[in-house]
Design an enzyme around this catalytic site. Structure first.
Site, PDB file in Angstrom:
ATOM      1  N   HIS A  17       0.841  -1.205   0.000  1.00  0.00           N
ATOM      2  CA  HIS A  17       0.000   0.000   0.000  1.00  0.00           C
ATOM      3  C   HIS A  17       0.874   1.253   0.000  1.00  0.00           C
ATOM      4  CE1 HIS A  17      -3.133  -2.642   2.230  1.00  0.00           C
ATOM      5  NE2 HIS A  17      -3.614  -2.404   1.033  1.00  0.00           N
ATOM      6  N   LYS A  41     -15.669  -8.173   4.003  1.00  0.00           N
ATOM      7  CA  LYS A  41     -14.577  -8.598   4.895  1.00  0.00           C
ATOM      8  C   LYS A  41     -14.915  -8.250   6.333  1.00  0.00           C
ATOM      9  CE  LYS A  41     -10.874  -7.604   1.517  1.00  0.00           C
ATOM     10  NZ  LYS A  41      -9.761  -6.669   1.224  1.00  0.00           N
ATOM     11  N   ARG A  90      -1.428  -6.028  -8.427  1.00  0.00           N
ATOM     12  CA  ARG A  90      -0.327  -6.981  -8.348  1.00  0.00           C
ATOM     13  C   ARG A  90      -0.397  -8.025  -9.446  1.00  0.00           C
ATOM     14  NH1 ARG A  90      -1.966  -8.172  -2.297  1.00  0.00           N
ATOM     15  NH2 ARG A  90      -3.868  -7.931  -3.498  1.00  0.00           N
ATOM     16  N   SER A 127      -2.580  -7.920   2.762  1.00  0.00           N
ATOM     17  CA  SER A 127      -2.969  -7.818   4.174  1.00  0.00           C
ATOM     18  C   SER A 127      -3.439  -9.179   4.707  1.00  0.00           C
ATOM     19  CB  SER A 127      -4.094  -6.799   4.346  1.00  0.00           C
ATOM     20  OG  SER A 127      -3.669  -5.516   3.985  1.00  0.00           O
TER      21      SER A 127
END
Ligand code: PNS
Length: 168
Positions: A17, A41, A90, A127
Site C-alpha cells: 500500500h 470482509k 499486483r 494484508s
C-alpha cells in the site's frame, strides 16, 4: 489542485500500500488515504486502529493525509473534491476484483480510477497473508510499516484470549 484518494480496508496497511501511496503522492497535489468499509470482509483491526497505523505510516509524506470513509467512496470523493482514485495492481486477480469497482464508481459520479502496477519488491504482500503469517507465529516486520506489525500482534493476542475464554 488535484486530489486523489487511495482507498482500501488497510487491515493492516502494508509496504505494498505504502508503495502505491508514495507513487500517487508524486502524481497528485494531494493524496488522501481513505480507510473504508469493505462489507465483504470482517476486519481484524478496528477502524480507529487502522486509521492510526496508516497515519503513522504516511507521516513523512507532506501531501498525504488519512481519513475514515464513513459510507460510499464516491460520496467521500465528492465531499473532499477528489477527482481520482488510485489503486495498485499486483496481478490479474487484482484487476478482476478492481475493475467492477472502478466501473461502478465511475457510473455513480464519474470519478476515475488510476491503476498503478505494483512494484516487484512488494508484489507478494497482501494484508490477508500478513495476518495469516502472524496468526501462525511468523515474522511480519518486513512486510508492513513498524506500527502495523505491533497492532496486528496485539489484536491477534486479544482474539486468542477471547477464544480461550470461550473455550474454543
Ligand atoms: O482494500 P479493499 O478491501 O480491497 O478495498 C475495498 C474498498 C474498501 C475500497 C471498497 O469495498 C469500498 O469502496 N468500500 C466503501 C463502500 C463503497 O463505496 N462501496 C461500493 C464500491 S463500488
Amino acid at each position: 489542485m488535484s486530489i486523489a484518494v487511495c482507498p482500501g480496508s488497510f487491515d493492516p496497511i502494508t509496504l505494498g500500500h505504502l508503495d502505491v501511496i508514495t507513487r500517487a503522492a508524486a502524481l497528485f497535489d494531494e493524496v488522501v488515504v481513505g480507510v473504508a468499509i469493505n462489507t465483504g470482509k470482517s476486519p481484524l483491526l478496528d477502524g480507529p486502529t487502522r486509521v492510526r497505523v496508516a497515519q503513522e505510516a504516511v507521516a513523512d509524506l507532506p501531501n498525504v493525509r488519512v481519513e475514515r470513509v464513513p459510507g460510499l467512496l464516491v460520496d467521500f470523493c465528492r465531499d473532499i473534491g477528489a477527482t481520482a482514485l488510485v489503486k495498485g495492481l499486483r496481478n490479474g486477480a487484482d484487476y478482476d476484483g478492481e475493475l467492477p469497482m472502478a466501473l461502478m464508481n465511475r457510473h455513480l459520479t464519474g470519478v476515475e480510477t488510476v491503476f498503478l502496477p505494483a512494484d516487484r519488491s512488494v508484489i507478494h504482500i497482501a494484508s490477508s497473508l500478513v495476518k495469516d503469517v502472524a496468526r501462525h507465529g511468523g515474522q511480519i516486520d518486513d512486510l508492513v510499516p513498524p506500527g502495523a506489525a505491533d497492532a496486528v500482534r496485539d489484536a491477534l493476542g486479544r482474539l486468542e484470549a477471547t477464544e480461550q475464554g470461550e473455550g474454543r
